[in-house]
Design a protein around this motif. Structure first.
Motif, PDB file in Angstrom:
ATOM      1  N   GLN A 245       0.840  -1.179   0.000  1.00 30.27           N
ATOM      2  CA  GLN A 245       0.000   0.000   0.000  1.00 30.27           C
ATOM      3  C   GLN A 245       0.887   1.244   0.000  1.00 30.27           C
ATOM      4  O   GLN A 245       1.885   1.300   0.710  1.00 30.27           O
ATOM      5  CB  GLN A 245      -0.906   0.020   1.242  1.00 30.27           C
ATOM      6  N   VAL A 246       0.517   2.214  -0.807  1.00 26.96           N
ATOM      7  CA  VAL A 246       1.256   3.469  -0.890  1.00 26.96           C
ATOM      8  C   VAL A 246       0.535   4.515  -0.061  1.00 26.96           C
ATOM      9  O   VAL A 246      -0.691   4.646  -0.140  1.00 26.96           O
ATOM     10  CB  VAL A 246       1.361   3.939  -2.350  1.00 26.96           C
ATOM     11  N   GLN A 247       1.277   5.237   0.748  1.00 22.59           N
ATOM     12  CA  GLN A 247       0.723   6.360   1.494  1.00 22.59           C
ATOM     13  C   GLN A 247       1.204   7.657   0.852  1.00 22.59           C
ATOM     14  O   GLN A 247       2.385   7.778   0.496  1.00 22.59           O
ATOM     15  CB  GLN A 247       1.157   6.325   2.957  1.00 22.59           C
ATOM     16  N   LEU A 248       0.290   8.600   0.704  1.00 22.91           N
ATOM     17  CA  LEU A 248       0.603   9.889   0.109  1.00 22.91           C
ATOM     18  C   LEU A 248       0.354  10.992   1.137  1.00 22.91           C
ATOM     19  O   LEU A 248      -0.692  10.985   1.798  1.00 22.91           O
ATOM     20  CB  LEU A 248      -0.268  10.134  -1.125  1.00 22.91           C
ATOM     21  N   VAL A 249       1.297  11.909   1.242  1.00 26.86           N
ATOM     22  CA  VAL A 249       1.162  13.016   2.183  1.00 26.86           C
ATOM     23  C   VAL A 249       1.452  14.318   1.453  1.00 26.86           C
ATOM     24  O   VAL A 249       2.568  14.522   0.958  1.00 26.86           O
ATOM     25  CB  VAL A 249       2.117  12.865   3.386  1.00 26.86           C
ATOM     26  N   GLU A 250       0.442  15.200   1.411  1.00 24.65           N
ATOM     27  CA  GLU A 250       0.607  16.505   0.775  1.00 24.65           C
ATOM     28  C   GLU A 250       1.098  17.529   1.784  1.00 24.65           C
ATOM     29  O   GLU A 250       0.816  17.427   2.985  1.00 24.65           O
ATOM     30  CB  GLU A 250      -0.723  17.021   0.189  1.00 24.65           C
ATOM     31  N   SER A 251       1.797  18.525   1.282  1.00 21.04           N
ATOM     32  CA  SER A 251       2.230  19.649   2.112  1.00 21.04           C
ATOM     33  C   SER A 251       2.433  20.856   1.214  1.00 21.04           C
ATOM     34  O   SER A 251       2.448  20.736  -0.014  1.00 21.04           O
ATOM     35  CB  SER A 251       3.522  19.314   2.867  1.00 21.04           C
ATOM     36  N   GLY A 252       2.584  22.025   1.838  1.00 26.17           N
ATOM     37  CA  GLY A 252       2.888  23.229   1.087  1.00 26.17           C
ATOM     38  C   GLY A 252       1.735  24.187   0.892  1.00 26.17           C
ATOM     39  O   GLY A 252       1.919  25.271   0.326  1.00 26.17           O
ATOM     40  N   GLY A 253       0.550  23.810   1.335  1.00 23.54           N
ATOM     41  CA  GLY A 253      -0.583  24.714   1.194  1.00 23.54           C
ATOM     42  C   GLY A 253      -0.460  25.910   2.121  1.00 23.54           C
ATOM     43  O   GLY A 253       0.418  25.974   2.982  1.00 23.54           O
ATOM     44  N   GLY A 254      -1.351  26.874   1.937  1.00 22.06           N
ATOM     45  CA  GLY A 254      -1.340  28.054   2.781  1.00 22.06           C
ATOM     46  C   GLY A 254      -2.192  29.159   2.216  1.00 22.06           C
ATOM     47  O   GLY A 254      -2.994  28.940   1.296  1.00 22.06           O
ATOM     48  N   LEU A 255      -2.014  30.346   2.784  1.00 23.14           N
ATOM     49  CA  LEU A 255      -2.747  31.532   2.366  1.00 23.14           C
ATOM     50  C   LEU A 255      -1.811  32.429   1.556  1.00 23.14           C
ATOM     51  O   LEU A 255      -0.688  32.717   1.992  1.00 23.14           O
ATOM     52  CB  LEU A 255      -3.261  32.280   3.599  1.00 23.14           C
ATOM     53  N   VAL A 256      -2.279  32.856   0.380  1.00 22.53           N
ATOM     54  CA  VAL A 256      -1.458  33.685  -0.495  1.00 22.53           C
ATOM     55  C   VAL A 256      -2.361  34.703  -1.172  1.00 22.53           C
ATOM     56  O   VAL A 256      -3.551  34.437  -1.383  1.00 22.53           O
ATOM     57  CB  VAL A 256      -0.707  32.807  -1.526  1.00 22.53           C
ATOM     58  N   GLN A 257      -1.791  35.842  -1.517  1.00 24.34           N
ATOM     59  CA  GLN A 257      -2.563  36.854  -2.228  1.00 24.34           C
ATOM     60  C   GLN A 257      -2.652  36.505  -3.707  1.00 24.34           C
ATOM     61  O   GLN A 257      -1.778  35.818  -4.255  1.00 24.34           O
ATOM     62  CB  GLN A 257      -1.912  38.223  -2.065  1.00 24.34           C
ATOM     63  N   ALA A 258      -3.674  37.003  -4.342  1.00 28.10           N
ATOM     64  CA  ALA A 258      -3.822  36.807  -5.784  1.00 28.10           C
ATOM     65  C   ALA A 258      -2.574  37.302  -6.505  1.00 28.10           C
ATOM     66  O   ALA A 258      -2.020  38.348  -6.155  1.00 28.10           O
ATOM     67  CB  ALA A 258      -5.061  37.542  -6.287  1.00 28.10           C
ATOM     68  N   GLY A 259      -2.144  36.512  -7.479  1.00 22.19           N
ATOM     69  CA  GLY A 259      -0.920  36.813  -8.210  1.00 22.19           C
ATOM     70  C   GLY A 259       0.311  36.165  -7.638  1.00 22.19           C
ATOM     71  O   GLY A 259       1.373  36.166  -8.275  1.00 22.19           O
ATOM     72  N   GLY A 260       0.188  35.595  -6.448  1.00 20.32           N
ATOM     73  CA  GLY A 260       1.313  34.964  -5.795  1.00 20.32           C
ATOM     74  C   GLY A 260       1.530  33.528  -6.234  1.00 20.32           C
ATOM     75  O   GLY A 260       0.868  33.031  -7.158  1.00 20.32           O
ATOM     76  N   SER A 261       2.468  32.862  -5.561  1.00 22.07           N
ATOM     77  CA  SER A 261       2.863  31.495  -5.916  1.00 22.07           C
ATOM     78  C   SER A 261       2.914  30.611  -4.678  1.00 22.07           C
ATOM     79  O   SER A 261       3.144  31.092  -3.569  1.00 22.07           O
ATOM     80  CB  SER A 261       4.244  31.498  -6.571  1.00 22.07           C
ATOM     81  N   LEU A 262       2.707  29.328  -4.908  1.00 18.38           N
ATOM     82  CA  LEU A 262       2.894  28.291  -3.896  1.00 18.38           C
ATOM     83  C   LEU A 262       3.423  27.054  -4.595  1.00 18.38           C
ATOM     84  O   LEU A 262       3.140  26.840  -5.784  1.00 18.38           O
ATOM     85  CB  LEU A 262       1.577  27.936  -3.193  1.00 18.38           C
ATOM     86  N   ARG A 263       4.158  26.226  -3.854  1.00 23.00           N
ATOM     87  CA  ARG A 263       4.566  24.925  -4.377  1.00 23.00           C
ATOM     88  C   ARG A 263       4.081  23.848  -3.422  1.00 23.00           C
ATOM     89  O   ARG A 263       4.444  23.841  -2.244  1.00 23.00           O
ATOM     90  CB  ARG A 263       6.080  24.814  -4.538  1.00 23.00           C
ATOM     91  N   LEU A 264       3.269  22.956  -3.948  1.00 28.62           N
ATOM     92  CA  LEU A 264       2.777  21.815  -3.186  1.00 28.62           C
ATOM     93  C   LEU A 264       3.680  20.613  -3.405  1.00 28.62           C
ATOM     94  O   LEU A 264       4.239  20.436  -4.485  1.00 28.62           O
ATOM     95  CB  LEU A 264       1.348  21.464  -3.602  1.00 28.62           C
ATOM     96  N   SER A 265       3.786  19.784  -2.378  1.00 27.32           N
ATOM     97  CA  SER A 265       4.533  18.538  -2.467  1.00 27.32           C
ATOM     98  C   SER A 265       3.629  17.375  -2.103  1.00 27.32           C
ATOM     99  O   SER A 265       2.716  17.527  -1.284  1.00 27.32           O
ATOM    100  CB  SER A 265       5.730  18.559  -1.518  1.00 27.32           C
ATOM    101  N   CYS A 266       3.905  16.234  -2.693  1.00 28.61           N
ATOM    102  CA  CYS A 266       3.192  14.982  -2.387  1.00 28.61           C
ATOM    103  C   CYS A 266       4.250  13.906  -2.221  1.00 28.61           C
ATOM    104  O   CYS A 266       4.844  13.455  -3.200  1.00 28.61           O
ATOM    105  CB  CYS A 266       2.219  14.642  -3.497  1.00 28.61           C
ATOM    106  N   ALA A 267       4.480  13.506  -0.978  1.00 27.57           N
ATOM    107  CA  ALA A 267       5.497  12.506  -0.683  1.00 27.57           C
ATOM    108  C   ALA A 267       4.855  11.135  -0.586  1.00 27.57           C
ATOM    109  O   ALA A 267       3.853  10.960   0.125  1.00 27.57           O
ATOM    110  CB  ALA A 267       6.196  12.848   0.625  1.00 27.57           C
ATOM    111  N   ALA A 268       5.433  10.170  -1.282  1.00 26.47           N
ATOM    112  CA  ALA A 268       4.919   8.808  -1.286  1.00 26.47           C
ATOM    113  C   ALA A 268       5.801   7.917  -0.427  1.00 26.47           C
ATOM    114  O   ALA A 268       7.024   8.021  -0.460  1.00 26.47           O
ATOM    115  CB  ALA A 268       4.864   8.268  -2.703  1.00 26.47           C
ATOM    116  N   SER A 269       5.172   7.054   0.349  1.00 24.98           N
ATOM    117  CA  SER A 269       5.915   6.096   1.170  1.00 24.98           C
ATOM    118  C   SER A 269       5.159   4.773   1.169  1.00 24.98           C
ATOM    119  O   SER A 269       4.065   4.652   0.636  1.00 24.98           O
ATOM    120  CB  SER A 269       6.088   6.620   2.592  1.00 24.98           C
TER     121      SER A 269
END
Length: 126
Positions: free
Chosen positions: A1-25
């Motif tokens: 079985q693969v477990q997936l864990v997301e991270s990197g979300g948050g609050l940002v203003q319009a026009g900004g950037s974010l990078r999400l990650s999904c780590a598999a184990s």
């Protein structure tokens, strides 16, 4: 079985950037496809982008083309979603999913995916 864990979300203003990650184990990642979906309150889970794990081919939903980039680091068993020029309508919980088997077309519905992470909240303020 693969477990997936997301991270990197948050609050940002319009026009900004974010990078999400999904780590598999768990067992060695053998997904054919990995993808990002998102779900806003009161709406169905919708496709954002997908990648073929082995070859790196990518596919995007029209609303995010040119703004979002999906990628993966095979050695780290991690998938990413770089999100630029964010808009308030990008606000949602973002989920990563994995699909083990090849299909003749890009899988863009959540029912086609075999496992999911718990999600990470992205909020874009205007």
């Amino acid at each position: 079985q693969v477990q997936l864990v997301e991270s990197g979300g948050g609050l940002v203003q319009a026009g900004g950037s974010l990078r999400l990650s999904c780590a598999a184990s768990g067992r060695t990642v053998s997904s054919y496809y990995m993808a990002w979906f998102r779900q806003a309150p009161g709406k169905e889970r919708e496709f954002v982008a997908a990648i073929i794990w082995s070859g790196g081919n990518t596919y995007y939903a029209d609303p995010v083309k040119g703004r979002f980039t999906i990628s993966r680091d095979k050695a780290a068993n991690t998938m990413y979603l770089q999100m630029n020029i964010l808009k308030p309508e990008d606000t949602a919980v973002y989920y990563c999913g994995g699909k083990d088997r090849y299909s003749s077309r890009w899988p863009v519905t959540p029912y086609e995916y075999d496992y999911w992470g718990q999600g990470t909240q992205v909020t874009v303020s205007s």
